[in-house]
Scaffold this motif. Sequence first.
Motif, PDB file in Angstrom:
ATOM      1  N   VAL A   1     -36.165 -42.423 -14.758  1.00 47.54           N
ATOM      2  CA  VAL A   1     -35.698 -41.062 -15.006  1.00 47.54           C
ATOM      3  C   VAL A   1     -36.246 -40.526 -16.335  1.00 47.54           C
ATOM      4  O   VAL A   1     -36.643 -39.368 -16.429  1.00 47.54           O
ATOM      5  CB  VAL A   1     -34.146 -41.012 -15.018  1.00 47.54           C
ATOM      6  N   ILE A   2     -36.252 -41.369 -17.353  1.00 48.62           N
ATOM      7  CA  ILE A   2     -36.680 -40.964 -18.691  1.00 48.62           C
ATOM      8  C   ILE A   2     -38.014 -41.637 -19.012  1.00 48.62           C
ATOM      9  O   ILE A   2     -38.059 -42.804 -19.395  1.00 48.62           O
ATOM     10  CB  ILE A   2     -35.643 -41.365 -19.769  1.00 48.62           C
ATOM     11  N   PRO A   3     -39.118 -40.914 -18.877  1.00 51.30           N
ATOM     12  CA  PRO A   3     -40.415 -41.521 -19.182  1.00 51.30           C
ATOM     13  C   PRO A   3     -40.569 -41.812 -20.674  1.00 51.30           C
ATOM     14  O   PRO A   3     -40.026 -41.097 -21.510  1.00 51.30           O
ATOM     15  CB  PRO A   3     -41.424 -40.465 -18.714  1.00 51.30           C
ATOM     16  N   GLU A   4     -41.309 -42.855 -20.964  1.00 51.29           N
ATOM     17  CA  GLU A   4     -41.556 -43.240 -22.363  1.00 51.29           C
ATOM     18  C   GLU A   4     -42.157 -42.102 -23.170  1.00 51.29           C
ATOM     19  O   GLU A   4     -41.930 -41.995 -24.370  1.00 51.29           O
ATOM     20  CB  GLU A   4     -42.511 -44.447 -22.409  1.00 51.29           C
ATOM     21  N   SER A   5     -42.915 -41.236 -22.539  1.00 47.57           N
ATOM     22  CA  SER A   5     -43.626 -40.174 -23.258  1.00 47.57           C
ATOM     23  C   SER A   5     -42.733 -39.015 -23.678  1.00 47.57           C
ATOM     24  O   SER A   5     -43.098 -38.238 -24.561  1.00 47.57           O
ATOM     25  CB  SER A   5     -44.763 -39.636 -22.385  1.00 47.57           C
ATOM     26  N   LEU A   6     -41.572 -38.877 -23.081  1.00 45.45           N
ATOM     27  CA  LEU A   6     -40.731 -37.710 -23.358  1.00 45.45           C
ATOM     28  C   LEU A   6     -40.335 -37.572 -24.827  1.00 45.45           C
ATOM     29  O   LEU A   6     -40.530 -36.506 -25.421  1.00 45.45           O
ATOM     30  CB  LEU A   6     -39.490 -37.729 -22.455  1.00 45.45           C
TER      31      LEU A   6
ATOM     32  N   VAL B   1     -31.534 -38.211 -23.483  1.00 43.90           N
ATOM     33  CA  VAL B   1     -32.230 -38.738 -24.659  1.00 43.90           C
ATOM     34  C   VAL B   1     -31.436 -38.470 -25.931  1.00 43.90           C
ATOM     35  O   VAL B   1     -31.349 -39.317 -26.818  1.00 43.90           O
ATOM     36  CB  VAL B   1     -33.654 -38.142 -24.770  1.00 43.90           C
ATOM     37  N   PHE B   2     -30.815 -37.298 -26.027  1.00 45.35           N
ATOM     38  CA  PHE B   2     -30.101 -36.945 -27.245  1.00 45.35           C
ATOM     39  C   PHE B   2     -28.707 -37.538 -27.333  1.00 45.35           C
ATOM     40  O   PHE B   2     -28.142 -37.612 -28.411  1.00 45.35           O
ATOM     41  CB  PHE B   2     -30.007 -35.429 -27.399  1.00 45.35           C
ATOM     42  N   SER B   3     -28.136 -37.944 -26.204  1.00 41.68           N
ATOM     43  CA  SER B   3     -26.755 -38.387 -26.314  1.00 41.68           C
ATOM     44  C   SER B   3     -26.363 -39.575 -25.448  1.00 41.68           C
ATOM     45  O   SER B   3     -25.238 -40.038 -25.559  1.00 41.68           O
ATOM     46  CB  SER B   3     -25.816 -37.219 -25.997  1.00 41.68           C
ATOM     47  N   GLY B   4     -27.245 -40.060 -24.606  1.00 38.87           N
ATOM     48  CA  GLY B   4     -26.823 -41.118 -23.706  1.00 38.87           C
ATOM     49  C   GLY B   4     -27.711 -42.337 -23.674  1.00 38.87           C
ATOM     50  O   GLY B   4     -27.884 -42.948 -22.628  1.00 38.87           O
ATOM     51  N   THR B   5     -28.278 -42.732 -24.812  1.00 37.51           N
ATOM     52  CA  THR B   5     -29.261 -43.814 -24.801  1.00 37.51           C
ATOM     53  C   THR B   5     -28.758 -45.124 -25.392  1.00 37.51           C
ATOM     54  O   THR B   5     -29.538 -46.078 -25.496  1.00 37.51           O
ATOM     55  CB  THR B   5     -30.535 -43.393 -25.563  1.00 37.51           C
TER      56      THR B   5
END
Length: 181
Positions: free
Chosen positions: A39-44, A91-95
Amino acid sequence: FARMGYQEAKISDIAEKAGVSVGNIYRYYKNKEEIFYSVIPESLPAQMKYMIIGKIDAAKDGLQAETALFQDITGAFIRFILENREKLAIVFSGTRGTRFERLESEMVEALIDAIKIIFPQKYGAYVRKYGNDDMPRLIYRNLFRLYGEVMKRDTDTAEAARELRQVNLYHFTGITTLFDV
């Protein structure tokens, strides 16, 4: 992940939200971690950092918020955020519990490093006057949290864009005046 964060989300929560069985999830993914990184690519995060540094770099030329270049930079940044809204909310709140767990600190340090390079004299004068750069770090931590809050809000795209323009104006004018000591 956007609603609960990585650590709190369970495979059963993901399956329920997707409308499939838990067994079907395991048919395609080994575990929750694999789902997360699909869901969250490394590049984001790197893309986000690059765009924010671009905004800081534009400020070095004394751009005013009304200029076409400022509007172009802001528009591109807002489009990027809106196109990746749910992913960035994560990315900002759930990692917590992922490779991105320290992302906020890493982004803050990268932006402080960018300021040191882009505004070397102003940065030096600021540190000499105040003795450290704790306040810019705090401001950047809060900026990332503010982006996260805007991304999580249940607003339509137009309202989110208006809010993001306000945050960008705050960041742009704030960073250009903070170091004017």
